[in-house]
Design a protein around this motif. Structure first.
Motif, PDB file in Angstrom:
ATOM      1  N   ALA A 110       0.868  -1.173   0.000  1.00 53.45           N
ATOM      2  CA  ALA A 110       0.000   0.000   0.000  1.00 53.45           C
ATOM      3  C   ALA A 110       0.903   1.221   0.000  1.00 53.45           C
ATOM      4  O   ALA A 110       1.811   1.313   0.824  1.00 53.45           O
ATOM      5  N   VAL A 111       0.677   2.157  -0.916  1.00 56.48           N
ATOM      6  CA  VAL A 111       1.614   3.272  -1.071  1.00 56.48           C
ATOM      7  C   VAL A 111       1.039   4.623  -0.662  1.00 56.48           C
ATOM      8  O   VAL A 111       1.799   5.554  -0.371  1.00 56.48           O
ATOM      9  N   ALA A 112      -0.278   4.765  -0.652  1.00 56.70           N
ATOM     10  CA  ALA A 112      -0.862   6.067  -0.295  1.00 56.70           C
ATOM     11  C   ALA A 112      -2.283   5.879   0.219  1.00 56.70           C
ATOM     12  O   ALA A 112      -2.978   4.926  -0.156  1.00 56.70           O
ATOM     13  N   ILE A 113      -2.714   6.802   1.085  1.00 53.95           N
ATOM     14  CA  ILE A 113      -4.081   6.831   1.599  1.00 53.95           C
ATOM     15  C   ILE A 113      -4.542   8.278   1.616  1.00 53.95           C
ATOM     16  O   ILE A 113      -3.803   9.168   2.041  1.00 53.95           O
ATOM     17  N   ASP A 147       0.619   8.096  -6.182  1.00 49.25           N
ATOM     18  CA  ASP A 147      -0.015   9.046  -5.274  1.00 49.25           C
ATOM     19  C   ASP A 147      -1.501   9.150  -5.599  1.00 49.25           C
ATOM     20  O   ASP A 147      -1.941   8.816  -6.702  1.00 49.25           O
ATOM     21  N   LEU A 148      -2.257   9.645  -4.613  1.00 46.33           N
ATOM     22  CA  LEU A 148      -3.720   9.708  -4.691  1.00 46.33           C
ATOM     23  C   LEU A 148      -4.188  10.953  -3.958  1.00 46.33           C
ATOM     24  O   LEU A 148      -3.740  11.217  -2.845  1.00 46.33           O
ATOM     25  N   ASN A 151      -9.800  13.686  -4.372  1.00 47.13           N
ATOM     26  CA  ASN A 151     -10.801  13.568  -5.433  1.00 47.13           C
ATOM     27  C   ASN A 151     -10.801  12.181  -6.068  1.00 47.13           C
ATOM     28  O   ASN A 151     -11.588  11.918  -6.977  1.00 47.13           O
ATOM     29  N   GLY A 152      -9.896  11.310  -5.595  1.00 48.76           N
ATOM     30  CA  GLY A 152      -9.805   9.973  -6.178  1.00 48.76           C
ATOM     31  C   GLY A 152      -8.945   9.916  -7.420  1.00 48.76           C
ATOM     32  O   GLY A 152      -8.863   8.871  -8.076  1.00 48.76           O
ATOM     33  N   GLN A 153      -8.284  11.010  -7.770  1.00 51.23           N
ATOM     34  CA  GLN A 153      -7.370  11.022  -8.909  1.00 51.23           C
ATOM     35  C   GLN A 153      -6.013  10.492  -8.457  1.00 51.23           C
ATOM     36  O   GLN A 153      -5.569  10.784  -7.350  1.00 51.23           O
ATOM     37  N   MET A 154      -5.361   9.715  -9.301  1.00 52.42           N
ATOM     38  CA  MET A 154      -4.074   9.152  -8.904  1.00 52.42           C
ATOM     39  C   MET A 154      -3.057   9.289 -10.023  1.00 52.42           C
ATOM     40  O   MET A 154      -3.415   9.456 -11.195  1.00 52.42           O
ATOM     41  N   LEU A 155      -1.789   9.215  -9.641  1.00 54.27           N
ATOM     42  CA  LEU A 155      -0.686   9.240 -10.587  1.00 54.27           C
ATOM     43  C   LEU A 155      -0.081   7.857 -10.693  1.00 54.27           C
ATOM     44  O   LEU A 155      -0.004   7.127  -9.710  1.00 54.27           O
ATOM     45  N   GLY A 156       0.362   7.521 -11.894  1.00 52.84           N
ATOM     46  CA  GLY A 156       0.988   6.225 -12.077  1.00 52.84           C
ATOM     47  C   GLY A 156       1.343   5.978 -13.526  1.00 52.84           C
ATOM     48  O   GLY A 156       1.391   6.894 -14.342  1.00 52.84           O
ATOM     49  N   SER A 157       1.595   4.709 -13.811  1.00 49.54           N
ATOM     50  CA  SER A 157       1.913   4.282 -15.162  1.00 49.54           C
ATOM     51  C   SER A 157       1.085   3.039 -15.466  1.00 49.54           C
ATOM     52  O   SER A 157       1.332   1.975 -14.897  1.00 49.54           O
ATOM     53  N   ALA A 181       7.825  13.090 -15.146  1.00 51.11           N
ATOM     54  CA  ALA A 181       7.423  11.843 -14.506  1.00 51.11           C
ATOM     55  C   ALA A 181       6.773  12.244 -13.190  1.00 51.11           C
ATOM     56  O   ALA A 181       7.463  12.627 -12.242  1.00 51.11           O
ATOM     57  N   PRO A 182       5.439  12.226 -13.101  1.00 53.34           N
ATOM     58  CA  PRO A 182       4.757  12.786 -11.942  1.00 53.34           C
ATOM     59  C   PRO A 182       4.898  11.917 -10.700  1.00 53.34           C
ATOM     60  O   PRO A 182       4.851  10.691 -10.779  1.00 53.34           O
ATOM     61  N   LEU A 183       5.051  12.565  -9.547  1.00 52.05           N
ATOM     62  CA  LEU A 183       5.241  11.844  -8.296  1.00 52.05           C
ATOM     63  C   LEU A 183       4.189  12.175  -7.248  1.00 52.05           C
ATOM     64  O   LEU A 183       3.883  11.350  -6.402  1.00 52.05           O
ATOM     65  N   SER A 184       3.643  13.396  -7.287  1.00 51.85           N
ATOM     66  CA  SER A 184       2.691  13.812  -6.253  1.00 51.85           C
ATOM     67  C   SER A 184       1.615  14.695  -6.869  1.00 51.85           C
ATOM     68  O   SER A 184       1.892  15.493  -7.768  1.00 51.85           O
ATOM     69  N   ILE A 185       0.373  14.546  -6.372  1.00 54.48           N
ATOM     70  CA  ILE A 185      -0.753  15.314  -6.890  1.00 54.48           C
ATOM     71  C   ILE A 185      -1.561  15.879  -5.731  1.00 54.48           C
ATOM     72  O   ILE A 185      -1.764  15.203  -4.715  1.00 54.48           O
ATOM     73  N   ASN A 186      -2.005  17.140  -5.861  1.00 59.31           N
ATOM     74  CA  ASN A 186      -2.819  17.744  -4.799  1.00 59.31           C
ATOM     75  C   ASN A 186      -4.285  17.753  -5.182  1.00 59.31           C
ATOM     76  O   ASN A 186      -4.682  17.239  -6.233  1.00 59.31           O
ATOM     77  N   ASN A 187      -5.116  18.368  -4.337  1.00 53.13           N
ATOM     78  CA  ASN A 187      -6.560  18.356  -4.562  1.00 53.13           C
ATOM     79  C   ASN A 187      -7.018  19.358  -5.624  1.00 53.13           C
ATOM     80  O   ASN A 187      -8.203  19.424  -5.940  1.00 53.13           O
ATOM     81  N   HIS A 188      -6.083  20.132  -6.174  1.00 51.47           N
ATOM     82  CA  HIS A 188      -6.384  21.046  -7.281  1.00 51.47           C
ATOM     83  C   HIS A 188      -5.923  20.456  -8.612  1.00 51.47           C
ATOM     84  O   HIS A 188      -5.854  21.159  -9.617  1.00 51.47           O
ATOM     85  N   THR A 189      -5.608  19.157  -8.612  1.00 58.13           N
ATOM     86  CA  THR A 189      -5.137  18.439  -9.796  1.00 58.13           C
ATOM     87  C   THR A 189      -3.836  19.040 -10.324  1.00 58.13           C
ATOM     88  O   THR A 189      -3.587  19.036 -11.528  1.00 58.13           O
ATOM     89  N   GLN A 190      -3.013  19.560  -9.428  1.00 61.22           N
ATOM     90  CA  GLN A 190      -1.670  20.009  -9.783  1.00 61.22           C
ATOM     91  C   GLN A 190      -0.695  18.901  -9.413  1.00 61.22           C
ATOM     92  O   GLN A 190      -0.740  18.382  -8.299  1.00 61.22           O
ATOM     93  N   ALA A 191       0.173  18.552 -10.355  1.00 57.29           N
ATOM     94  CA  ALA A 191       1.118  17.466 -10.134  1.00 57.29           C
ATOM     95  C   ALA A 191       2.546  17.976 -10.232  1.00 57.29           C
ATOM     96  O   ALA A 191       2.843  18.902 -10.995  1.00 57.29           O
ATOM     97  N   VAL A 192       3.439  17.358  -9.445  1.00 55.17           N
ATOM     98  CA  VAL A 192       4.861  17.666  -9.544  1.00 55.17           C
ATOM     99  C   VAL A 192       5.618  16.363  -9.775  1.00 55.17           C
ATOM    100  O   VAL A 192       5.136  15.276  -9.472  1.00 55.17           O
ATOM    101  N   GLY A 193       6.811  16.508 -10.336  1.00 57.86           N
ATOM    102  CA  GLY A 193       7.621  15.335 -10.604  1.00 57.86           C
ATOM    103  C   GLY A 193       8.984  15.753 -11.114  1.00 57.86           C
ATOM    104  O   GLY A 193       9.469  16.832 -10.792  1.00 57.86           O
TER     105      GLY A 193
END
Length: 199
Positions: A110-113, A147-148, A151-157, A181-193
């Motif tokens: 399990a990687v994120a909650i 990451d998750l 909003n239930g949106q997640m990053l991955g491959s 390569a995205p690693l983290s996402i916030n509740n505004h659907t902004q991702a960093v990587g």
């Protein structure tokens, strides 16, 4: 001198103008690597969780020797991977001193909650999953998730891309993210990587 991981908490008192020193404090969290912090200042460090009210607490194991915490939400719920009494690693959920097997089998993780209690990770058959109170959603063979958000949106491959790209999953649909390569996402659907650019 022995270096130890720490969590620095920034507390701004009033307005800070340019050139004015920022006030902050540093808390020594002991030996290990601090990897997650929530809005209450709770931090996960390897197989421990630290919070301002209770200090350092050992998460325990599922009967084996080691545990690795991976995800933390604002309710202080922790998820990760723990060794059982037979030496197999399993996905776990922890809250208020109690650790439990998520029931996904040997070699699961399990990687994120998120703050609704939804969990993402990997099952032993090579599939990634999204676990909610209502159901476990199979995200497909070969899929990796990182990451998750709330909003239930997640990053991955996704496995269907066969390792050719990374993206965001939203309500059953993957959208490719090509620049980083995205690693983290916030509740505004902004991702960093991370990534590279040609100039």
């Amino acid at each position: 001198m022995k270096l130890r991981p720490f969590c620095s908490v920034v507390c701004v008192t009033g307005l800070v103008s340019l050139g004015e020193a920022v006030q902050y404090s540093i808390t020594d969290l002991g030996v290990g690597t601090a990897t997650r912090i929530n809005d209450s200042g709770s931090v996960i460090v390897g197989d421990h969780v630290w919070d301002p009210a209770n200090g350092d607490r050992y998460l325990g194991t599922l009967g084996g020797a080691t545990t690795q915490a991976c995800g933390l939400n604002n309710a202080g719920e922790v998820v990760g991977v723990s060794e059982d009494g037979s030496g197999h690693f399993r996905a776990f959920y922890w809250k208020d001193g109690e650790i439990e097997d998520l029931g996904l089998g040997q070699s699961s993780s399990a990687v994120a909650i998120n703050n609704h209690g939804a969990i993402i990770g990997a099952s032993p058959d090579g599939h990634a999953y999204l676990m909610t109170d209502a159901e476990v959603i199979d995200l497909g063979f070969g899929t990796q998730v990182w990451d998750l958000n709330d909003n239930g949106q997640m990053l991955g491959s996704p496995g269907i891309w066969h390792g050719t790209g990374d993206g965001m999953w939203d309500a059953g649909t993957w959208t490719k993210i090509s620049v980083i390569a995205p690693l983290s996402i916030n509740n505004h659907t902004q991702a960093v990587g991370h990534g590279s650019m040609m100039w």
